[in-house]
Structure formats: C-alpha cells, structure tokens
Design a protein around this motif. Sequence first.
Motif, PDB file in Angstrom:
ATOM      1  N   GLU A 210       4.960 -10.407 -26.369  1.00  0.00           N
ATOM      2  CA  GLU A 210       4.777 -11.775 -27.286  1.00  0.00           C
ATOM      3  C   GLU A 210       3.274 -11.761 -27.712  1.00  0.00           C
ATOM      4  O   GLU A 210       2.622 -12.870 -27.759  1.00  0.00           O
ATOM      5  N   GLY A 211       2.992 -10.582 -28.246  1.00  0.00           N
ATOM      6  CA  GLY A 211       1.663 -10.382 -28.827  1.00  0.00           C
ATOM      7  C   GLY A 211       0.773  -9.551 -27.812  1.00  0.00           C
ATOM      8  O   GLY A 211       0.957  -9.236 -26.797  1.00  0.00           O
ATOM      9  N   SER A 212      -0.473  -9.157 -28.364  1.00  0.00           N
ATOM     10  CA  SER A 212      -1.481  -8.616 -27.415  1.00  0.00           C
ATOM     11  C   SER A 212      -2.845  -8.963 -27.999  1.00  0.00           C
ATOM     12  O   SER A 212      -3.036  -9.476 -28.927  1.00  0.00           O
ATOM     13  N   ILE A 213      -3.704  -8.404 -27.062  1.00  0.00           N
ATOM     14  CA  ILE A 213      -5.066  -8.694 -27.521  1.00  0.00           C
ATOM     15  C   ILE A 213      -5.721  -7.247 -28.347  1.00  0.00           C
ATOM     16  O   ILE A 213      -5.358  -6.192 -27.943  1.00  0.00           O
ATOM     17  N   ASP A 214      -6.513  -7.431 -29.406  1.00  0.00           N
ATOM     18  CA  ASP A 214      -7.058  -6.168 -29.763  1.00  0.00           C
ATOM     19  C   ASP A 214      -7.738  -5.111 -28.695  1.00  0.00           C
ATOM     20  O   ASP A 214      -8.383  -5.489 -27.914  1.00  0.00           O
ATOM     21  N   GLY A 215      -7.355  -4.098 -28.848  1.00  0.00           N
ATOM     22  CA  GLY A 215      -8.055  -3.025 -27.949  1.00  0.00           C
ATOM     23  C   GLY A 215      -7.154  -2.495 -26.771  1.00  0.00           C
ATOM     24  O   GLY A 215      -7.457  -1.589 -26.175  1.00  0.00           O
ATOM     25  N   MET A 272      -2.718 -14.880 -22.147  1.00  0.00           N
ATOM     26  CA  MET A 272      -2.714 -14.990 -23.617  1.00  0.00           C
ATOM     27  C   MET A 272      -2.863 -16.473 -23.755  1.00  0.00           C
ATOM     28  O   MET A 272      -3.282 -16.777 -25.005  1.00  0.00           O
ATOM     29  N   ASP A 273      -2.122 -17.297 -23.009  1.00  0.00           N
ATOM     30  CA  ASP A 273      -2.224 -18.835 -23.533  1.00  0.00           C
ATOM     31  C   ASP A 273      -3.505 -19.334 -23.391  1.00  0.00           C
ATOM     32  O   ASP A 273      -4.034 -19.871 -24.419  1.00  0.00           O
ATOM     33  N   LEU A 280      -9.605 -17.410 -29.280  1.00  0.00           N
ATOM     34  CA  LEU A 280      -9.517 -16.023 -29.664  1.00  0.00           C
ATOM     35  C   LEU A 280      -8.290 -15.485 -30.125  1.00  0.00           C
ATOM     36  O   LEU A 280      -7.442 -16.156 -29.999  1.00  0.00           O
ATOM     37  N   PRO A 281      -8.471 -14.279 -30.884  1.00  0.00           N
ATOM     38  CA  PRO A 281      -7.323 -14.036 -31.571  1.00  0.00           C
ATOM     39  C   PRO A 281      -6.055 -13.147 -30.557  1.00  0.00           C
ATOM     40  O   PRO A 281      -6.547 -12.510 -30.010  1.00  0.00           O
TER      41      PRO A 281
END
Length: 286
Positions: A210-215, A272-273, A280-281
């Motif tokens: 359901e998406g991710s954080i950069d890096g 991530m919520d 934050l993206p």
Amino acid sequence: MTYKHTIGAVALGLTLLLTGCSGDGSSSAQDFNDADVTFAQDMIPHHQQAVEMTELASTRADSQQVKDLAAEIEGAQDPEIETMTGWLQDWGQDVPQDMGDMDVSMPGMMSSSEMADLADLSGPAFDSSFLSMMIEHHTGAIEMAKTEQTDGENADAIALAEQIETSQAKEVTIMKKLLASQAVAADPLQFADVLQMGDPFVLNVHVPFEGSIDGTEAFVRFDRLAERAEQLPGDRSTTVAVYCKSGRMSRIAASTLAELGYQDVIELDGGMDAWRDAGLPITQNR
C-alpha cells in the motif's frame, strides 16, 4: 537480579578498588612502564567521551532504563578518570587536558560527527543510537584494558584494567538485552531523523502493498521474516528501520527481528498512516 542491582554491585567493588589506590603506598609508589602510562593517557579521554554521551542521555533519552544506565556509567567512570589523572601526575607524565586530546583511532572512540549526530537526536531514536554507540565504546575500552593486563607493570593500573573489563562487559550484556528486548518506537519525525542521520536498513513489512517510504530497501511481509532471512542484513548489528501501514504488522515484525538477533530495531509508530498525517511523502514505487 535487575541490571541496576548488577551495576550497583560492580560500582561498589570499583569504589573499594579506587579507595585502595588513593592512599600512601598507592600506584605512585610502585613501578610503572610505558604500557601503564599509555593505558592511563588513553583511557582518560576515552572515559571522558563516555561521560559526555551519558550527559546527553539525561535530557534526550526516552527510556528510564537508558537514563539509569547512563547515570551508573557516569558514576563509575568519573572516579576512574580522577584516579588515573592522579597516577600520571605522580609518575611525572602528561595528563590529557581536554576533549581535544581525544584520539579517534583508539578502539571504540566516536568521531566528532558521530557525537554531533547523537546530540541532535532525542526520544527513542536517541536511545537506540546511544545503546549501539556505547556498546561499541565499551568494547573498545575492554580491548584497551586487556592490553594493559598483558603489557602493564603497575599493580594498581592492572587491577583497574581488570575491573574495567569486568564491569564494562556486564554493561555490554545489559545494553544488548535492552536493544534486543524491544524495538524502539519512533514517531514520524524521529523516524525521519533516523533515516537521514543514520544508515539503517529500511524495511517495509506491510501486506498487501500500500505504498512505501523513500529509501526502502526491502519488502518482506511481516509473517515471513524468519523464512526469508536471506533478504535481511547479514550483520545483526545493522540498524533496521521497520514500518507498515498502521503499526500493527511492524510491531510483530520488530519482535521477530529481535528473535533473529537484530540488536537495533526502530519501528515507525503509527506506520505510514502517521507518516502521511505528519505531512511526509508516501510513494507507490516498490
């Protein structure tokens, strides 16, 4: 026995040792060699850096256990600095005067940039970095103490080296247990600090995607970590920054990572919520 009782007993033994070294017929009246001088001249700034780290913990640490441990370390090492300073004065040798005398090539010493990074942290992120750095620092001091026991001549200096090895080995065990017993829960801004200032292995354990954080470096579902351990860092001392969508899966994953032997696990509290709520993206790239 709790870790406070363990360290307290060590501190009592150290107090008796240092008291025995302070009167007439002390280390200054005994023979010494170059190894004894090097031990004292190197261990003084080494201890000074450890004390500097413990002073940061008093205002930046989140865990009371970390604060208590830091206070115990400071309480043990300050008297040792005074004792070794007295020896060098009695021996007619130079005494390191300030933090500028630190040699970062000594075992376990932190660089100025590493110390600055630690000073910039607070809360759970500080706790994790402090424990990891102090384990490395103590391991270096133990190496130096063993060298003194092998090469030194002065009986009091050798006795102190033995005490340092014993006490700091016990503290290393305590710190490793603190790291392994639970992941450090970091809020989004603290988690972002870890990603920016450290060099963590960033792990997304949410399923389905359901998406991710950069890096992010790996996607391993939270309930498959043990069987897919080859996708994780081989070095168990690597900082692992783990997250999911809401925090539930990452809490389970953090426990599994500790069971697998990872000593430094940082979990994104709220997932991530919470990360998105903090502005934050989130990326949809895998």
